[in-house]
Design an enzyme around this catalytic site. Structure first.
Site, short mmCIF file in Angstrom:
data_model
loop_
_atom_site.label_atom_id
_atom_site.label_comp_id
_atom_site.label_asym_id
_atom_site.label_seq_id
_atom_site.Cartn_x
_atom_site.Cartn_y
_atom_site.Cartn_z
N ASP A 1 -9.82 3.06 2.26
CA ASP A 1 -9.92 2.51 3.62
C ASP A 1 -10.54 3.53 4.57
OD1 ASP A 1 -8.95 -0.07 3.22
OD2 ASP A 1 -6.87 0.53 3.48
N LYS B 1 0.81 -1.23 0.00
CA LYS B 1 0.00 0.00 0.00
C LYS B 1 0.85 1.28 0.00
CE LYS B 1 -4.20 -1.81 2.18
NZ LYS B 1 -5.20 -1.61 3.24
#
Ligand code: NAP
Length: 269
Positions: free
Chosen positions: A103, A67
């Site tokens: 997220d 990420k």
């Protein structure tokens, strides 16, 4: 002439346990989009752009451990992903790769299903990528985040960047708030007897959220229910972050309730 079927992918390592292919393929079928989603295990984040271009992948989800590592290899990164320091979504448009983060949206939407975020104080356990997404999202939704972490330096760093309070984990008994959010992996399969805090600590909150979704009901959430608190489990965040990816990739509204059902069914097996 028939349009070519679109390809979407998840890049990470490992990827075999991921529920994203199940969830996204169901959404494509439900929305009648001619597309498929597959998981691709990759060791080095630098290989992701090349694979997306070579295979003509229209959009990708990025998971552990890439990420952060993927960020320098993208053409643009959204402001939210830049602030959080992590990209979990890539859109491939006109040959350009755009990085985003869903997220934080996933976490805020999961919380919002259970409570009003605005004006509340959220105590966040952990100082990794999920904690940074939580801090960003909560500030964005009008709440106040407080960071609690085992390692002082990492917690203090987030507190400085986002201008919020920090407490070391061994002082958690001094911290008060409306909702406690666990973003550490403590309690995750296979260490399912572990909890990041004791029951006495929980009694000072009204809500507890765990970002872990395997198991669905962690020891932390079981303790919270026993103490009379309301709970939010990690599957809600997972579904909402995926739903936001669908909005970004297709501009269409995803069938969130159906996504929840499919994910819950698989996790309950
Ligand atoms: P990460 O970057 O590795 O950060 C993990 C954090 O947990 C670190 O701050 C670490 O503290 C802390 N920690 C680890 N073990 C601990 C222990 N035994 N006691 C106390 N603290 C401990 O990981 P991440 O990317 O933020 O992901 C964390 C969790 O979030 C994952 O396990 C996953 O379940 C969850 N998550 C869920 C979703 C969802 O959609 N539901 C999405 C993303 C992530 P130190 O700083 O002291 O090392």
């Amino acid at each position: 002439m028939k349009n070519e079927s679109r390809i979407y992918a998840l890049f990470g390592n490992p990827v075999t346990q991921s529920l994203s292919p199940l969830m996204h393929n169901m959404v494509f079928s439900e929305l009648k989009i001619d597309a498929s989603y597959r998981a691709i295990r990759i060791e080095d984040a630098r290989g992701i752009p090349g694979q997306m271009r070579a295979l003509g992948i229209s959009g990708a989800s990025i998971t552990i451990p890439h990420k952060t590592g993927i960020m320098p290899y993208l053409d643009t990164v959204s402001d939210s992903a830049e602030r959080i320091g992590a990209v979990n979504t890539i859109t491939h448009t006109d040959g350009r790769l755009l990085g985003d983060n869903t997220d934080w949206t996933g976490l805020v939407l999961a919380l919002s299903d259970a409570l009003e975020v605005q004006g509340k104080r959220f105590v966040i356990l952990g100082a990794g990528g999920a904690a940074r997404a939580a801090v960003y999202g909560i500030i964005n939704a009008g709440g106040t985040p407080v960071i609690v972490n085992r390692t002082k330096k990492k917690g203090e760093q987030i507190a400085r960047e986002f201008d919020c309070d920090f407490y070391p984990l061994d002082q958690i008994r001094r911290v008060t708030g409306d909702c406690l959010i666990n973003t550490t992996p403590v309690g995750m399969f296979p260490d399912m007897d572990a909890s990041p805090v004791d029951i006495k600590t929980l009694e000072r909150f009204q809500w507890v959220m765990d970002t872990i979704y395997n198991p669905l009901e962690t020891r932390l959430l079981k303790d919270a229910t026993r103490a009379g608190l309301r709970t939010v489990s990690g599957d809600a965040m997972f579904v909402h972050q995926g739903a936001q990816q669908i909005r970004i990739w297709t501009g269409l509204e995803p069938p969130t309730e159906l996504m929840k059902r499919v994910v819950l069914e698989r996790l309950s097996e």
